[in-house]
Structure formats: C-alpha cells, structure tokens
Design an enzyme around this catalytic site. Structure first.
Site, mmCIF file in Angstrom:
data_model
loop_
_atom_site.group_PDB
_atom_site.id
_atom_site.type_symbol
_atom_site.label_atom_id
_atom_site.label_comp_id
_atom_site.label_asym_id
_atom_site.label_seq_id
_atom_site.Cartn_x
_atom_site.Cartn_y
_atom_site.Cartn_z
ATOM 1 N N MET A 47 71.982 43.991 39.710
ATOM 2 C CA MET A 47 72.321 45.389 40.002
ATOM 3 C C MET A 47 72.268 45.618 41.513
ATOM 4 O O MET A 47 71.254 46.047 42.057
ATOM 5 C CB MET A 47 71.343 46.322 39.271
ATOM 6 C CG MET A 47 71.250 46.072 37.784
ATOM 7 S SD MET A 47 70.074 47.172 36.943
ATOM 8 C CE MET A 47 68.522 46.612 37.657
ATOM 9 N N ASP A 48 73.371 45.358 42.187
ATOM 10 C CA ASP A 48 73.395 45.378 43.648
ATOM 11 C C ASP A 48 74.219 46.559 44.166
ATOM 12 O O ASP A 48 75.234 46.926 43.568
ATOM 13 C CB ASP A 48 74.001 44.066 44.160
ATOM 14 C CG ASP A 48 73.790 43.886 45.648
ATOM 15 O OD1 ASP A 48 72.828 44.459 46.196
ATOM 16 O OD2 ASP A 48 74.600 43.179 46.267
ATOM 17 N N GLY A 49 73.779 47.128 45.284
ATOM 18 C CA GLY A 49 74.573 48.146 45.960
ATOM 19 C C GLY A 49 73.980 49.539 45.970
ATOM 20 O O GLY A 49 74.646 50.493 46.403
ATOM 21 N N THR A 100 77.335 43.277 40.824
ATOM 22 C CA THR A 100 78.086 44.388 41.402
ATOM 23 C C THR A 100 78.065 44.334 42.922
ATOM 24 O O THR A 100 77.381 43.515 43.529
ATOM 25 C CB THR A 100 77.491 45.723 40.920
ATOM 26 O OG1 THR A 100 76.114 45.808 41.321
ATOM 27 C CG2 THR A 100 77.580 45.844 39.409
ATOM 28 N N SER A 101 78.847 45.206 43.532
ATOM 29 C CA SER A 101 78.903 45.459 44.987
ATOM 30 C C SER A 101 79.791 44.496 45.752
ATOM 31 O O SER A 101 79.855 44.555 46.975
ATOM 32 C CB SER A 101 77.507 45.489 45.624
ATOM 33 O OG SER A 101 77.044 44.188 45.957
#
Length: 277
Positions: free
Chosen positions: A51-53, A223-224
C-alpha cells in the site's frame, strides 16, 4: 502522479458518477455480478498488497501526512469489503516494514497510534463480517498496548472464515527468511533435524506465512507506480503474478482492484514449466 479516468473507467460509472464496476446485486449463488467478465474459477486465493503512496497523496493536496494515512485506511476498508464479496480467501497487506522504523519518530508514533485506533474501531465489524485477522512480523518492537491488542484480535477472530486478513507490520522478507533459518538451526543444534532434512517445504513451515492455508500469493499489487517489491515476501513471491498500479494507495478502489484481477486472469501461469500455447 494521479491517474486520469480513461474511457473504459467512464463506462463503469453511472449517471450520478458512482462506480458500478462491482454491483451490489448478486446471482443465485450469492456471488456479485460484474459489468466486465471476471471468471469466478480464476480468482486468486491469496492477494498481497504493498500500500504505497499515502504521503505523496497528501502532499499533492497540500494536506498533512496524517491525512494521507487516514485516506489510505479507508481504501483498505474498501478492499476488505470487495474481497469478502468476491470470496477471496486471503488478503495480505504490507502495513509497516522493518525499514519504516528509520522514519521520523513523530511519524512512527502517529502511525502506531492510528494503527491501534483503527484496529480497535474495526474489530467489531470484522467479527460481524466473519473476517479473521492475523499479524506477521517482529511485533516485539511494537508498543506494549498494541502487542496486547494484536493478541486479543487474533484470539477474537481465530474462528472466522469468510476472509483472512493478514497484516504485515514490522515485517520484511529478509527478516522472515532469517527468522525461519534461526528456528531450523536450533532444531539442527538440538538434534531434532539433520542438515539433509532441510527442504523447501520445511522452510515454508517456519516462515511467518504458515499462519494461512495459502502462504504463496497468487497476485501481488503495488500502488503508486513504483516498480519494486521493497523487501516484501522474498520467498513467497517466487511464482506470484505482479501488478503495478499508477494509482496512489488512497485512490485505489473497487475499479482499480477489478482492473488488477482482470490482468491476473489474462495471464498464463506456468510455474517455470513450458507453455501450453
């Protein structure tokens, strides 16, 4: 950079601007209908997510970093709901890595506080929704109150079976392999095992993902727009399909998840063997 809506996404939004890619109505078997054909028999058993960003999402909006993490928590709630609807057995989320301990102290304290608050608030919902929660990682480094909460949550939800949510906190792939090797080395030292007894299956039994029936993710989503796995599940990702989303984590919702699942179902998984095509 935020992803712009394209024509395909527009087709999945109704006149009020709501996402209808996953409709709430179900078929006779209790399974949701889809506007784009997903095959029930080809859904992954285990989905893992980096879960990045969150921080970039907040900075793009001139908001405090805290707001990014709070928005990210809402995205996780959506993903849990969708996995329950799709009957995906296992969802693992990379919540906090061992490398994250090097972040500013004030940020770490906020994350720990938000994490504890979020788990307490959602526990009742997870129990009602039949979600089992498991935690992996070096939890000995977490605040004492959070350690107690984790033990309580795992005990309270251990018999739930609709979805297993595995939360990786204070975790890294290198840590996992090292701790598994240490356990095996102690067994060899004590004469319980001989060196020649060590096998891939034995190592798998000592990895922290032995808490689930499906320890190897079928699909990893990051993500991101970053194209790396950042020290996550180094052993378990051997034959996992990878999907990199341009969306920042707080913007990752039902439509983006279904897009990842469609990409997964379009691939031929060979596990190192010759293609059938």
């Amino acid at each position: 950079m935020l992803v712009e809506e394209d024509e395909e996404e527009d087709r999945h939004r109704n006149e009020n601007g709501n996402d209808t890619s996953l409709r709430s109505d179900v078929d006779s078997g209790g399974f949701p209908h889809f506007t784009v054909g997903l095959r029930r028999d080809l859904l992954p058993k285990h989905v893992a997510v980096i879960m990045d960003g969150n921080r970039r999402w907040a900075r793009l909006r001139d908001l405090p970093v805290d707001s990014g993490y709070e928005a990210g928590a809402r995205s996780l709630r959506v993903l849990v709901d969708v996995c329950c609807k799709l009957r995906i057995p296992v969802l693992t989320v990379f919540a906090f890595s061992t490398d994250n301990w090097f972040r500013p102290k004030v940020e770490i304290e906020f994350l720990m506080s938000m994490f504890e608050k979020g788990v307490r608030e959602e526990l009742g919902s997870f129990i009602r929704e039949d979600v089992q929660i498991s935690f992996i990682g070096d939890t000995s480094k977490l605040p004492g109150s959070l350690q107690e909460l984790i033990a309580n949550v795992e005990e309270s939800t251990k018999n739930n079976s609709r979805l297993q949510l595995v939360v990786a906190v204070s975790y890294s792939g290198q840590y996992d392999v090292v701790q598994a090797c240490r356990k095996i080395a102690l067994k060899v030292k004590d004469g319980v095992l001989m060196p020649e007894d060590i096998s891939e299956s034995l190592i798998e039994e000592e990895l922290e993902t032995n808490c689930t029936q499906f320890p190897y993710p079928d699909l990893l989503i990051r993500t991101s727009g970053e194209l790396r796995i950042s020290n996550f599940f180094l052993w378990q990702l051997a034959y996992t399909e990878l999907f990199f989303s341009q969306s920042l984590w707080p913007d990752f919702g039902e439509f983006e998840f279904l897009e990842a699942l469609r990409a997964f179902q379009s691939r031929q998984r060979r596990y190192g063997r010759e293609s059938n095509q």
